[in-house]
Design a protein around this motif. Sequence first.
Motif, PDB file in Angstrom:
ATOM      1  N   ALA A 183      39.102 -17.270   2.178  1.00 31.45           N
ATOM      2  CA  ALA A 183      38.131 -16.386   1.530  1.00 31.45           C
ATOM      3  C   ALA A 183      38.212 -16.491   0.007  1.00 31.45           C
ATOM      4  O   ALA A 183      39.305 -16.533  -0.568  1.00 31.45           O
ATOM      5  CB  ALA A 183      38.355 -14.943   1.966  1.00 31.45           C
ATOM      6  N   GLN A 184      37.046 -16.534  -0.615  1.00 31.25           N
ATOM      7  CA  GLN A 184      36.973 -16.569  -2.070  1.00 31.25           C
ATOM      8  C   GLN A 184      37.475 -15.253  -2.645  1.00 31.25           C
ATOM      9  O   GLN A 184      37.040 -14.177  -2.247  1.00 31.25           O
ATOM     10  CB  GLN A 184      35.533 -16.826  -2.504  1.00 31.25           C
ATOM     11  N   ASP A 185      38.380 -15.334  -3.598  1.00 32.49           N
ATOM     12  CA  ASP A 185      39.047 -14.133  -4.107  1.00 32.49           C
ATOM     13  C   ASP A 185      38.112 -13.325  -5.002  1.00 32.49           C
ATOM     14  O   ASP A 185      37.567 -13.830  -5.979  1.00 32.49           O
ATOM     15  CB  ASP A 185      40.295 -14.529  -4.885  1.00 32.49           C
ATOM     16  N   ASP A 186      37.931 -12.054  -4.638  1.00 33.32           N
ATOM     17  CA  ASP A 186      37.171 -11.137  -5.488  1.00 33.32           C
ATOM     18  C   ASP A 186      37.965  -9.865  -5.784  1.00 33.32           C
ATOM     19  O   ASP A 186      37.439  -8.884  -6.304  1.00 33.32           O
ATOM     20  CB  ASP A 186      35.821 -10.783  -4.851  1.00 33.32           C
ATOM     21  N   GLY A 187      39.256  -9.891  -5.462  1.00 32.34           N
ATOM     22  CA  GLY A 187      40.118  -8.752  -5.734  1.00 32.34           C
ATOM     23  C   GLY A 187      40.023  -7.615  -4.746  1.00 32.34           C
ATOM     24  O   GLY A 187      40.710  -6.607  -4.890  1.00 32.34           O
ATOM     25  N   SER A 188      39.210  -7.764  -3.697  1.00 29.71           N
ATOM     26  CA  SER A 188      38.993  -6.671  -2.749  1.00 29.71           C
ATOM     27  C   SER A 188      40.079  -6.639  -1.678  1.00 29.71           C
ATOM     28  O   SER A 188      40.800  -7.618  -1.444  1.00 29.71           O
ATOM     29  CB  SER A 188      37.631  -6.811  -2.079  1.00 29.71           C
ATOM     30  N   ILE A 222      36.982 -23.040   0.128  1.00 26.77           N
ATOM     31  CA  ILE A 222      36.829 -21.688  -0.416  1.00 26.77           C
ATOM     32  C   ILE A 222      35.513 -21.114   0.098  1.00 26.77           C
ATOM     33  O   ILE A 222      34.445 -21.676  -0.116  1.00 26.77           O
ATOM     34  CB  ILE A 222      36.866 -21.699  -1.951  1.00 26.77           C
ATOM     35  N   THR A 223      35.627 -19.982   0.807  1.00 30.50           N
ATOM     36  CA  THR A 223      34.503 -19.436   1.568  1.00 30.50           C
ATOM     37  C   THR A 223      34.146 -18.039   1.068  1.00 30.50           C
ATOM     38  O   THR A 223      35.005 -17.161   1.040  1.00 30.50           O
ATOM     39  CB  THR A 223      34.876 -19.380   3.067  1.00 30.50           C
ATOM     40  N   PRO A 224      32.893 -17.819   0.673  1.00 35.67           N
ATOM     41  CA  PRO A 224      32.502 -16.484   0.208  1.00 35.67           C
ATOM     42  C   PRO A 224      32.495 -15.476   1.343  1.00 35.67           C
ATOM     43  O   PRO A 224      32.357 -15.843   2.517  1.00 35.67           O
ATOM     44  CB  PRO A 224      31.089 -16.699  -0.346  1.00 35.67           C
ATOM     45  N   ILE A 225      32.654 -14.207   0.996  1.00 34.57           N
ATOM     46  CA  ILE A 225      32.507 -13.143   1.983  1.00 34.57           C
ATOM     47  C   ILE A 225      31.220 -12.386   1.695  1.00 34.57           C
ATOM     48  O   ILE A 225      30.824 -12.219   0.537  1.00 34.57           O
ATOM     49  CB  ILE A 225      33.720 -12.186   2.003  1.00 34.57           C
ATOM     50  N   GLU A 226      30.562 -11.959   2.759  1.00 36.77           N
ATOM     51  CA  GLU A 226      29.340 -11.171   2.648  1.00 36.77           C
ATOM     52  C   GLU A 226      29.391 -10.041   3.659  1.00 36.77           C
ATOM     53  O   GLU A 226      30.081 -10.129   4.689  1.00 36.77           O
ATOM     54  CB  GLU A 226      28.095 -12.036   2.893  1.00 36.77           C
ATOM     55  N   SER A 227      28.647  -8.998   3.401  1.00 36.05           N
ATOM     56  CA  SER A 227      28.592  -7.881   4.334  1.00 36.05           C
ATOM     57  C   SER A 227      27.942  -8.320   5.639  1.00 36.05           C
ATOM     58  O   SER A 227      26.940  -9.056   5.645  1.00 36.05           O
ATOM     59  CB  SER A 227      27.788  -6.727   3.727  1.00 36.05           C
ATOM     60  N   ALA A 228      28.506  -7.856   6.762  1.00 33.93           N
ATOM     61  CA  ALA A 228      27.934  -8.173   8.074  1.00 33.93           C
ATOM     62  C   ALA A 228      26.526  -7.606   8.233  1.00 33.93           C
ATOM     63  O   ALA A 228      25.757  -8.067   9.086  1.00 33.93           O
ATOM     64  CB  ALA A 228      28.838  -7.652   9.180  1.00 33.93           C
ATOM     65  N   GLU A 229      26.166  -6.638   7.397  1.00 35.86           N
ATOM     66  CA  GLU A 229      24.817  -6.058   7.466  1.00 35.86           C
ATOM     67  C   GLU A 229      23.750  -7.081   7.140  1.00 35.86           C
ATOM     68  O   GLU A 229      22.603  -6.947   7.574  1.00 35.86           O
ATOM     69  CB  GLU A 229      24.713  -4.866   6.513  1.00 35.86           C
ATOM     70  N   THR A 230      24.098  -8.120   6.388  1.00 33.44           N
ATOM     71  CA  THR A 230      23.095  -9.135   6.051  1.00 33.44           C
ATOM     72  C   THR A 230      22.636  -9.909   7.282  1.00 33.44           C
ATOM     73  O   THR A 230      21.588 -10.557   7.240  1.00 33.44           O
ATOM     74  CB  THR A 230      23.651 -10.120   4.995  1.00 33.44           C
ATOM     75  N   LEU A 231      23.405  -9.851   8.366  1.00 33.22           N
ATOM     76  CA  LEU A 231      22.998 -10.541   9.587  1.00 33.22           C
ATOM     77  C   LEU A 231      21.799  -9.870  10.256  1.00 33.22           C
ATOM     78  O   LEU A 231      21.178 -10.429  11.151  1.00 33.22           O
ATOM     79  CB  LEU A 231      24.166 -10.606  10.563  1.00 33.22           C
ATOM     80  N   ASN A 232      21.495  -8.627   9.847  1.00 33.94           N
ATOM     81  CA  ASN A 232      20.341  -7.923  10.438  1.00 33.94           C
ATOM     82  C   ASN A 232      19.011  -8.494   9.964  1.00 33.94           C
ATOM     83  O   ASN A 232      17.985  -8.285  10.614  1.00 33.94           O
ATOM     84  CB  ASN A 232      20.408  -6.426  10.089  1.00 33.94           C
TER      85      ASN A 232
END
Length: 248
Positions: free
Chosen positions: A39-44, A233-243
């Motif tokens: 996962a691409q690091d965004d500090g979360s 390196i893979t970005p993370i996105e909210s699962a809500e975008t799959l809707n």
Amino acid sequence: MKFTLFEKIFFIAVAALLLSACASMPHVATEHPAVAYVAQDDGSLLVRHAPIIVPQNQYKTYNQIGRPSARYDAHGKKEKIYIDPAAPVFYTQQQTFQTSKGQYTNLIYRVHFTEVPFQFFPFNITAGKNGGLLIVITLDSAKQPVLVTTVHTCGCYVAIIPTQFLSAQDYPEAWDTAQPQGIYGEHLPSRLHYPDKPDSTNTNYRPVIFLRDGTHRVMDVKISTADAYNPVITPIESAETLNNLPLG
């Protein structure tokens, strides 16, 4: 009830196919170093505990993590859902829940593949397009990972692995941490152990999920860092975008 010779042969063939689908095969690495999705690091918090995913035979397109996408067919009329392996994504959710022992957090990671290819030997009972895998990291109130859960998006092959941060009294009765647990032909750890004193220069220990060629079955899990792998390196996105998948 009597069966004809044809029926007997048919039942034997089906049983053989099902056994081949659940048969355990060796954990064989193909690339050196192996390719891993990180996962691409965004500090979360989601990135801090994001699993490192290592597919077997990653050079095969159907073993590559991709982005669920939509387009029209060649006639420009019918919508088609597909997975784009050129753009890997971790889809994520974060949920909290309360028990009598305190508050817990589920960090949920979802990835998708173009397909599980159809074949007879071994027989892939989950063959089809656009399948995926869910990985859930459960944190306790101290933000320590206590459980690692994996399950395919079809609901198949669920595996739950505790860590040393889970109290012994919370284990199922007769749970043997010294022996691997059998998950439909695969053998996974019965407990995962995070380093008590991680190296001060690299504290980013995470679950490493090893996936089997073709079926994407979880064939092993361990706790390590991304240092030993060739990272994608893979970005993370909210699962809500799959809707809502844009057509384009």
